[in-house]
Structure formats: structure tokens, C-alpha cells
Design a protein around this motif. Sequence first.
Motif, PDB file in Angstrom:
ATOM      1  N   ALA A 172       0.838  -1.208   0.000  1.00  0.00           N
ATOM      2  CA  ALA A 172       0.000   0.000   0.000  1.00  0.00           C
ATOM      3  C   ALA A 172       0.871   1.256   0.000  1.00  0.00           C
ATOM      4  O   ALA A 172       0.520   2.263  -0.621  1.00  0.00           O
ATOM      5  N   GLU A 173       2.017   1.176   0.660  1.00  0.00           N
ATOM      6  CA  GLU A 173       2.943   2.312   0.673  1.00  0.00           C
ATOM      7  C   GLU A 173       3.538   2.521  -0.728  1.00  0.00           C
ATOM      8  O   GLU A 173       3.600   3.654  -1.222  1.00  0.00           O
ATOM      9  N   ARG A 174       3.926   1.446  -1.385  1.00  0.00           N
ATOM     10  CA  ARG A 174       4.448   1.546  -2.756  1.00  0.00           C
ATOM     11  C   ARG A 174       3.384   2.095  -3.715  1.00  0.00           C
ATOM     12  O   ARG A 174       3.711   2.781  -4.679  1.00  0.00           O
ATOM     13  N   ALA A 175       2.116   1.783  -3.443  1.00  0.00           N
ATOM     14  CA  ALA A 175       1.011   2.277  -4.282  1.00  0.00           C
ATOM     15  C   ALA A 175       0.648   3.729  -3.961  1.00  0.00           C
ATOM     16  O   ALA A 175      -0.201   4.316  -4.631  1.00  0.00           O
ATOM     17  N   GLY A 176       1.279   4.311  -2.940  1.00  0.00           N
ATOM     18  CA  GLY A 176       1.026   5.702  -2.589  1.00  0.00           C
ATOM     19  C   GLY A 176      -0.207   5.926  -1.734  1.00  0.00           C
ATOM     20  O   GLY A 176      -0.654   7.065  -1.569  1.00  0.00           O
ATOM     21  N   LEU A 177      -0.757   4.856  -1.168  1.00  0.00           N
ATOM     22  CA  LEU A 177      -1.992   4.971  -0.382  1.00  0.00           C
ATOM     23  C   LEU A 177      -1.746   5.313   1.085  1.00  0.00           C
ATOM     24  O   LEU A 177      -2.594   5.941   1.726  1.00  0.00           O
ATOM     25  N   VAL A 178      -0.613   4.863   1.626  1.00  0.00           N
ATOM     26  CA  VAL A 178      -0.295   5.063   3.039  1.00  0.00           C
ATOM     27  C   VAL A 178       1.171   5.464   3.186  1.00  0.00           C
ATOM     28  O   VAL A 178       1.967   5.312   2.259  1.00  0.00           O
ATOM     29  N   ARG A 179       1.490   5.954   4.371  1.00  0.00           N
ATOM     30  CA  ARG A 179       2.879   6.215   4.722  1.00  0.00           C
ATOM     31  C   ARG A 179       3.086   5.808   6.175  1.00  0.00           C
ATOM     32  O   ARG A 179       2.153   5.858   6.983  1.00  0.00           O
ATOM     33  N   ARG A 180       4.296   5.409   6.460  1.00  0.00           N
ATOM     34  CA  ARG A 180       4.666   5.073   7.834  1.00  0.00           C
ATOM     35  C   ARG A 180       5.302   6.304   8.485  1.00  0.00           C
ATOM     36  O   ARG A 180       6.032   7.035   7.837  1.00  0.00           O
ATOM     37  N   GLU A 181       4.990   6.462   9.773  1.00  0.00           N
ATOM     38  CA  GLU A 181       5.603   7.530  10.561  1.00  0.00           C
ATOM     39  C   GLU A 181       6.070   6.923  11.871  1.00  0.00           C
ATOM     40  O   GLU A 181       5.413   6.015  12.387  1.00  0.00           O
ATOM     41  N   PRO A 182       7.170   7.423  12.425  1.00  0.00           N
ATOM     42  CA  PRO A 182       7.607   6.884  13.724  1.00  0.00           C
ATOM     43  C   PRO A 182       6.582   7.207  14.816  1.00  0.00           C
ATOM     44  O   PRO A 182       5.956   8.275  14.796  1.00  0.00           O
ATOM     45  N   ASP A 183       6.398   6.280  15.712  1.00  0.00           N
ATOM     46  CA  ASP A 183       5.524   6.492  16.873  1.00  0.00           C
ATOM     47  C   ASP A 183       6.332   7.283  17.901  1.00  0.00           C
ATOM     48  O   ASP A 183       7.336   6.792  18.403  1.00  0.00           O
ATOM     49  N   GLU A 184       5.911   8.497  18.179  1.00  0.00           N
ATOM     50  CA  GLU A 184       6.639   9.355  19.113  1.00  0.00           C
ATOM     51  C   GLU A 184       6.709   8.749  20.510  1.00  0.00           C
ATOM     52  O   GLU A 184       7.636   9.022  21.271  1.00  0.00           O
ATOM     53  N   ASN A 185       5.732   7.916  20.878  1.00  0.00           N
ATOM     54  CA  ASN A 185       5.687   7.305  22.204  1.00  0.00           C
ATOM     55  C   ASN A 185       6.506   6.022  22.294  1.00  0.00           C
ATOM     56  O   ASN A 185       6.826   5.570  23.383  1.00  0.00           O
ATOM     57  N   ASP A 186       6.776   5.396  21.158  1.00  0.00           N
ATOM     58  CA  ASP A 186       7.517   4.142  21.126  1.00  0.00           C
ATOM     59  C   ASP A 186       8.275   4.077  19.806  1.00  0.00           C
ATOM     60  O   ASP A 186       7.726   3.678  18.785  1.00  0.00           O
ATOM     61  N   LEU A 187       9.530   4.492  19.826  1.00  0.00           N
ATOM     62  CA  LEU A 187      10.315   4.602  18.603  1.00  0.00           C
ATOM     63  C   LEU A 187      10.617   3.262  17.946  1.00  0.00           C
ATOM     64  O   LEU A 187      11.111   3.219  16.833  1.00  0.00           O
ATOM     65  N   ARG A 188      10.280   2.159  18.626  1.00  0.00           N
ATOM     66  CA  ARG A 188      10.491   0.830  18.025  1.00  0.00           C
ATOM     67  C   ARG A 188       9.426   0.500  16.995  1.00  0.00           C
ATOM     68  O   ARG A 188       9.576  -0.418  16.213  1.00  0.00           O
ATOM     69  N   ARG A 189       8.337   1.215  17.006  1.00  0.00           N
ATOM     70  CA  ARG A 189       7.259   0.901  16.069  1.00  0.00           C
ATOM     71  C   ARG A 189       6.897   2.124  15.236  1.00  0.00           C
ATOM     72  O   ARG A 189       7.224   3.249  15.582  1.00  0.00           O
ATOM     73  N   SER A 190       6.210   1.838  14.135  1.00  0.00           N
ATOM     74  CA  SER A 190       5.736   2.929  13.286  1.00  0.00           C
ATOM     75  C   SER A 190       4.221   2.895  13.238  1.00  0.00           C
ATOM     76  O   SER A 190       3.593   1.872  13.512  1.00  0.00           O
ATOM     77  N   LEU A 191       3.675   4.025  12.900  1.00  0.00           N
ATOM     78  CA  LEU A 191       2.235   4.159  12.732  1.00  0.00           C
ATOM     79  C   LEU A 191       1.960   4.352  11.250  1.00  0.00           C
ATOM     80  O   LEU A 191       2.794   4.866  10.507  1.00  0.00           O
ATOM     81  N   VAL A 192       0.796   3.940  10.822  1.00  0.00           N
ATOM     82  CA  VAL A 192       0.442   4.005   9.406  1.00  0.00           C
ATOM     83  C   VAL A 192      -0.660   5.038   9.231  1.00  0.00           C
ATOM     84  O   VAL A 192      -1.656   5.025   9.959  1.00  0.00           O
ATOM     85  N   ARG A 193      -0.453   5.922   8.286  1.00  0.00           N
ATOM     86  CA  ARG A 193      -1.424   6.982   8.013  1.00  0.00           C
ATOM     87  C   ARG A 193      -1.762   6.993   6.524  1.00  0.00           C
ATOM     88  O   ARG A 193      -0.963   6.583   5.699  1.00  0.00           O
ATOM     89  N   LEU A 194      -2.939   7.502   6.216  1.00  0.00           N
ATOM     90  CA  LEU A 194      -3.335   7.647   4.815  1.00  0.00           C
ATOM     91  C   LEU A 194      -2.595   8.826   4.189  1.00  0.00           C
ATOM     92  O   LEU A 194      -2.393   9.852   4.842  1.00  0.00           O
ATOM     93  N   THR A 195      -2.247   8.682   2.939  1.00  0.00           N
ATOM     94  CA  THR A 195      -1.735   9.802   2.158  1.00  0.00           C
ATOM     95  C   THR A 195      -2.939  10.524   1.548  1.00  0.00           C
ATOM     96  O   THR A 195      -4.059   9.990   1.561  1.00  0.00           O
ATOM     97  N   PRO A 196      -2.744  11.709   0.987  1.00  0.00           N
ATOM     98  CA  PRO A 196      -3.863  12.352   0.286  1.00  0.00           C
ATOM     99  C   PRO A 196      -4.426  11.456  -0.829  1.00  0.00           C
ATOM    100  O   PRO A 196      -5.644  11.383  -1.001  1.00  0.00           O
TER     101      PRO A 196
END
Length: 150
Positions: free
Chosen positions: A83-107
Amino acid sequence: MSHISDAKVPQAELRTLAEFRYQLRRFLSFSEIATEQRGIATQQYQLIQVIAAVPEGQRASISYLAERMVLRHNSTVELVDRAERAGLVRREPDENDLRRSLVRLTPQGERTLQDLALEHLNDLAPRCDHLIRALQELQRASKNGGATAE
């Protein structure tokens, strides 16, 4: 699941189950075709739905997405990668736990979600009465014990 060897599901309930499954399959078939026409996989559409519907106070971590998608963790990682390669989502670092990332929608993911959701709601509208009626009949049957003894 228990096995009831001397119980029989009444014919009317079998028909209702079959109708319910038929209506679900028609909707799912529509969904597969609609997503493919947009150039994304059905699971990618499901993923962006889950991300958009994350409840207040919850985060779209891989673990959360795996639970909501009923997938294994590694399968969810692969789905997010696609989904990230398709431009649908992006990963962002979790500010509360840098070991994991959070997934958000792109425009682009948001636009795709909105377009597909509208198509799905329009397709589902004429099926609602059939699905609701079947569910109500199945609910009544389950309250009455469902299967009958022979």
C-alpha cells in the motif's frame, strides 16, 4: 464448534443462510471488481478503511491493523509495504515508542478511500433490505434454538 448429530436445521433457515451468503458474495464480488478497476487490491482498500476508521485515542500500528484485518503480523507488514508503494499510506515513527511505526493515509489514499466508499455505499444500498431481513430471520432462529431435533 459443537456437532449436533441428531439436530436438523429447518429448510427455511437454510434458505435464509443461503440468501444472506448470496447477498454478501455479490457485495464482495462488486468490491473486488471496483477496487481492481482503481488499480488496487481488495485488501488495500480494506486496509485504508481500517486506518480511516481508527477510533479516537487508538493508533494505526501494525499490531492494531493486523488485529482488525484478521491477518498475521508479517502479512500485515507486507500489505502495508504494498500500500505504501502504491502511494496509499505512509509510515511515521511512533513518538511514544520509537520501536514501532504508525500508518497513516496519504492524500491519494484518502481520495481513493472516499471514491471507493461512495461506490460501495451506492452498491450496498439496494441490498440492505435483503441483508437486514436475512439477519433478522437468522437472529430469530438462533433465539429459538436454531436446529430442531429429529
